[in-house]
Design an enzyme around this catalytic site. Structure first.
Site, PDB file in Angstrom:
ATOM      1  CB  SER A 177      92.573  22.453  37.600  1.00  0.00           C
ATOM      2  OG  SER A 177      93.893  22.390  37.421  1.00  0.00           O
ATOM      3  CG  ASP A 178      96.950  25.874  37.440  1.00  0.00           C
ATOM      4  OD1 ASP A 178      96.945  24.526  37.107  1.00  0.00           O
ATOM      5  OD2 ASP A 178      97.799  26.250  38.506  1.00  0.00           O
ATOM      6  N   PRO A 179      93.195  28.411  36.587  1.00  0.00           N
ATOM      7  CG  PRO A 179      92.580  28.911  34.705  1.00  0.00           C
ATOM      8  CD  PRO A 179      93.423  28.201  35.200  1.00  0.00           C
TER       9      PRO A 179
END
Lengths: 408, 414
Positions: A177-179
């Site tokens: 979910s971060d990138p």
């Protein structure tokens, strides 16, 4: 083609980056790679996790040696401010008022506590564009959820789909979910910039990493929304295609994926294998039958792949127009000439050490390519420059702030 | 639905990208999801589908009541909101003539055709930019349009595994690596192509010229997910390998079974682990010397799983989530798609939206991945029926005689 004299698309744009760890730093990395002046605001009181996670240069645990940080934060400048202190908050607000874009990925109460929300900053810079990349959004009963990136996939639903066919989920094991939020956030910020260039109007973007990730699994969601079905892990299978899987080949941790969409590709596959008798089995005669008899099909293919290297399988099948490629192990993709030709990695000299391998510029623009110009900043490296050049503070004013522990 | 005006100009939108004209030539997910991002923020997106069957996503579903219909496929309805769909056979000179007339007026072309179709469809990006100097052409493909393996055939599983991300992260070390679910590399590449294309358009504001943008699904999955971890392997040659449902050097980061499914637990600070023990009522085993640091605990992962099993199996995901969050412990539920769809939080956020489609009826769809204060995301029209806007685009806008539409259909051009 772009060259050393080519102006980068975002030259002249200033970004005030309160982000930490991965999501917002990924967003501002894209902006920095394409010319924006990104000023990262950190504090030594709570170091960015990527400064303190291995792999460390010289195997020495030090905030300037963290190689994850080196990759995510190249091209950026960095200052240290202890934002718990009112004087630091004032400086931060002034910096934001001199910036085109502000980005952060804290839980919502943090920027409220520091007086750095969009409502606080907008009066100082009416056309400001600000993006918040929180876990679950700026409002809603779960907005204060405490979590790390890898677990956000659990909220988003994607973890429940990841595992061997019919087994318990084992998870992606990476903070997907971060990138994801970083690149979707970049689109949002650039869209807001397009709007501002035409109208002069800024705005605020509330991006929930949860929602950004859930937006990428519509098929499984819709089977529930339409038909009440709750999908579970599917292994390497696909709703239509068979064969479609990851098969073992010769060697330790060596696998190949094979995916066949239709009868044309199936015929080409059989021909490439030399038409072994099992390929004529009526159970495999069309896509529907191949799907219904997929277990038996996979067994036969596995018998065949086990006797070969994944390179040989790839060459043979690609030559026949069939989608096959290794499930690349670390050495395989790192040494792949195609990955290298595409600039997947770059090497940069950093004050701590020469030749640090980092991610390359991810997007290939033919005329205005991005570039890696500067290594990631040392902790507090740009305190003097930013405070004096941008905010007009004198040497002695800066010293006073340092003495008052504002610049920590 | 918005009626198109007599000049074939569609009403412009007040949203942030309402001034952009985008053409989509592609299939299934990659180009469609990319242009959806533009369309949902107001851009005019003309989607070209190949006759007679149109986009592959129309055949995938899911379908309401499992009744297949090219106009009711959930995947298609989601990916193609807001777009103006036309059918144009790009293997024909007339079809390519139609494309070029559209590109004369377009800002952006997004394409994801197969490598073998680039020449047949006349889609060499550099040539297109030379012929239409204002145009940005963004190409999305499994391996990219340049490089030694640019011609390789690939589907989502191919590019995903090729990236190395599964082998290094996903699955058990003694079993095959697992692809990311639901064609993730298509979505991921699309979500990269969109900002990259916007960057090229921003550059055009200064240079006055378009350019090409090339996105390769496999390599970009590597760069974005694994790029930051690269120095270790570059320096040491020691490979990273997947470790199943938990990390191996520190405990916890792990999935754990509980009464009604699984949770994910991650504690990087000892304070968090202590609080997690408190959530479980401070069991005696928690005081053992061997469990006092996350690196030590990693050596006893199976034992710790067993020690916690009784407590976990007598509590639900939501109970554990609530209690853990109350003590700032990073534990979250592994939600099923049902739980995501029914999430009260997402309902408060207005995340799911209902769209009315002329054939599929009322359909609930995942909604905005972001919320803008001034130029909000919006669905202004549902996904198009096959060839729905042929008349508006071909006749009203491009000037083909209206009475030629049947002939164009009979001769396989549209």
């Amino acid at each position: 083609m772009g060259g050393a004299g080519t102006k980068l698309p975002l030259t002249g744009l200033r970004v005030c980056d309160f982000g930490w760890v991965w999501a917002a730093p990924a967003l501002t990395q894209f902006l920095a790679d394409f010319g924006a002046d990104v000023i990262k605001i950190e504090t030594s009181r709570r170091l960015d996790l990527t400064r303190m996670m291995p792999y460390f240069l010289h195997r020495d645990v030090h905030p300037n040696n963290g190689t994850l940080f080196h990759s995510l934060n190249r091209n950026k400048r960095a200052i240290t401010l202890d934002l718990r202190r009112p004087k630091a908050q004032t400086i931060a607000r002034r910096l934001a008022s001199l910036s085109d874009i502000v980005v952060e990925n804290f839980t919502p109460r943090v920027m409220r506590t520091y007086g750095l929300t969009y409502d606080d900053l907008c009066p100082l810079k009416p056309d400001l564009i600000m993006a918040s990349l929180s876990a679950a959004g700026q409002f809603g009963s779960l907005r204060d959820t405490v979590t790390y990136g890898p677990a956000l996939g659990g909220l988003a639903g994607i973890e429940s789909l990841t595992g061997y066919l019919g087994e318990e989920p084992c998870g992606l094991q990476i903070a997907y979910s971060d990138p994801t939020a970083g690149m979707i956030g970049t689109f949002a910020v650039l869209a807001a910039l397009e709007h501002r260039e035409r109208t002069g109007q800024g705005q605020y973007i509330d991006l929930s990493q949860w929602e950004a990730t859930t937006s990428l699994i519509p098929f499984s969601l819709l089977d529930y929304l339409m038909n009440g079905r709750v999908a579970g892990p599917q292994g390497n299978r696909e709703p239509a295609m068979a064969p479609h899987g990851c098969y073992p080949t010769q060697g330790e941790n060596r696998y190949v994926t094979i995916a066949i969409r239709d009868d044309t590709e199936w015929t080409a596959f059989c021909a490439a294998l030399g038409y072994p008798s099992w390929t004529a089995d009526p159970r495999f005669a069309d896509g529907y039958r191949r799907k219904l008899n997929e277990d038996a099909l996979d067994e036969k293919i596995t018998e065949w792949t086990r006797q070969r290297t994944n390179q040989d399988v790839t060459e043979l099948l690609q030559g026949a127009g069939v989608a096959a490629f290794p499930s690349s192990a670390n050495d395989e993709f790192f040494n792949d000439p195609h990955w290298q030709a595409r600039g997947t990695w770059a090497k940069i000299d950093h004050p701590v050490r020469a030749g640090v391998t980092i991610a390359g510029v991810p997007w290939h623009l033919s005329d205005t390519p991005g570039s890696i110009r500067e290594p990631a900043p040392l902790l507090g490296e740009d305190n003097e420059t930013v405070l004096s050049e941008l905010l007009g503070l004198t040497r002695s004013e800066i010293q006073d702030l340092a003495d008052a522990e504002v610049l920590l | 639905m918005d009626p198109a005006s007599n000049t074939g100009e569609f009403p412009t939108s007040p949203a942030s990208l309402g001034h952009l004209k985008v053409v989509e030539v592609g299939d299934f997910i990659a180009a469609p999801f990319c242009t959806k991002l533009f369309a949902d923020l107001g851009a005019e997106v003309i989607k070209i589908e190949q006759p007679p069957a149109g986009d592959t996503a129309r055949a995938y579903g899911p379908f309401p009541n499992d009744t297949p219909d090219a106009e009711s496929s959930g995947l298609f309805l989601y990916l193609n909101t807001n777009k103006y769909g036309i059918t144009v056979n790009l293997r024909t000179p007339t079809g390519q003539e139609i494309l070029h007339k559209l590109l004369d007026q377009a800002d952006l072309l997004i394409e994801n055709v197969e490598a073998t179709q680039v020449e047949a469809f006349g889609l060499d990006a550099q040539s297109l930019v030379e012929r239409h100097p204002q145009l940005v052409v963004a190409s999305i493909s499994p391996f990219g349009r340049f490089g030694p393996k640019a011609g390789y055939r690939g589907y989502a599983i191919t590019s995903c595994h090729a990236s190395g991300v599964p082998n290094l992260n996903t699955g058990y070390p003694d079993r095959e690596p697992l692809t990311f679910p639901d064609w993730q590399t298509h979505f991921h590449a699309a979500a990269n192509a969109a900002p990259a294309a916007l960057l090229a358009l921003l550059a055009r504001n200064r240079t006055g010229r378009g350019q090409t943008v090339d996105i390769a699904e496999g390599p970009i999955f590597t760069t974005q997910l694994m790029g930051l971890f690269s120095c270790f392997f570059a320096d040491t040659g020691i490979p990273r390998v997947r470790t199943g449902h938990r990390t191996s050097i520190s405990y916890p980061y792990t999935l754990l079974r509980c009464q009604d499914g699984s949770i994910e637990l991650m504690a990087l600070e000892e304070r968090q682990w202590q609080n997690w023990l408190a959530v479980q009522g401070d069991p005696d085993w928690g005081k053992e010397e061997i469990f006092q640091s996350r690196f030590q605990r990693a050596k006893f992962a199976d034992d710790l799983d067993s020690l916690q099993a009784d407590w976990l199996m007598s509590h639900t995901k939501e109970e554990i989530f609530r209690r853990a969050q109350a003590r700032a412990v990073p534990a979250t539920p592994v939600y099923t798609v049902a739980e995501v769809a029914e999430s009260p939080h997402l309902a408060e956020r207005g995340y799911f939206v209902e769209v009315d489609h002329p054939v599929a009826g009322k359909v609930r769809l995942p909604g905005a991945p972001y919320q803008f204060t001034e130029t909000p995301w919006a669905i202004r029209r549902p996904a198009p029926r096959l060839g729905e806007y042929n008349r508006e685009v071909l006749v009203a806008r491009l000037g083909y005689p209206a009475e030629h539409l049947p002939l164009l259909r009979r001769t396989g051009i549209i």
